[in-house]
Design an enzyme around this catalytic site. Sequence first.
Site, mmCIF file in Angstrom:
data_model
loop_
_atom_site.group_PDB
_atom_site.id
_atom_site.type_symbol
_atom_site.label_atom_id
_atom_site.label_comp_id
_atom_site.label_asym_id
_atom_site.label_seq_id
_atom_site.Cartn_x
_atom_site.Cartn_y
_atom_site.Cartn_z
ATOM 1 C CB CYS A 201 -1.085 0.245 1.054
ATOM 2 S SG CYS A 201 -2.368 0.876 0.977
ATOM 3 C CG HIS B 163 -3.523 -3.322 3.161
ATOM 4 N ND1 HIS B 163 -2.170 -3.458 3.835
ATOM 5 C CD2 HIS B 163 -4.471 -2.354 2.369
ATOM 6 C CE1 HIS B 163 -2.246 -1.377 3.704
ATOM 7 N NE2 HIS B 163 -3.459 -1.600 2.994
ATOM 8 C CD GLU C 30 -1.896 -6.350 5.556
ATOM 9 O OE1 GLU C 30 -1.038 -6.763 4.211
ATOM 10 O OE2 GLU C 30 -2.317 -4.968 5.907
#
Length: 238
Positions: free
Chosen positions: A108, A213, A215
């Site tokens: 990001c 994202h 994660e």
Amino acid sequence: MSKPVIGLTASHDLKTDDLRMGHFYIDAIRKNGAIPLVLPLTLDEEEAGQLADTLDGFLFSGGPDVHPFLFGEETLTGCGDFSPLRDSSELLLLSQVYEKKKPVLGICRGAQLLNIALGGDIYQDIFSQVPERFPIAHRQPFGATHPAHRVTLESGSRLAQITQSLSLEVNSLHHQAIRNAAPCLNVCGRASDGIIEAVEQPDHPFLVGVQWHPEQLAGKYEHADRLFSSFISACRKV
Ligand code: MN
């Protein structure tokens, strides 16, 4: 065999001046066999150089906007708040890490920072600068663990090899985005409205930036797990 240690850039809470780190980043790194080491926001050049020498890889995490002066622009309506400490520490660190060819994953803001540091620029605010061209809700109206749009990958790109796919379902939590990619970076993924969502440097041990994202998708979406495991494998080799 000892585990690789990944330097993880932290968020800066501008209200309290505290350093913050989302557990999703920590979890994704740990699950893939590496040790996350959260870095301070106060690095000088010497410290950045020492960390670049010592650690095995670096994850530049998501966060607030990058100050527009850093890519040669005045501040436009729609630009958000920034952290002077974070901008300065991360750019010093990135320059040292890049010089030493250590593996880098930018997520990001991290992808945007990577692009700016290497000579590209970004949209300060997609929605006010180019609303008609990019109709997708890049700031999604629901939780970050759900995907919001698709990213089409360039066939033959490193990211396509890593994820073993040409179309990824990703989440989207950004209002800024890469506009012109840095000369050394290949655009390897775009949203269906054309927004650049992924860049990589082909002749680098591992330098990948993604606008989504992973994660927050890890454990649920294979492409996210593959990205982390491939990044950490690259960190093991250095
Ligand atoms: Mn997006």
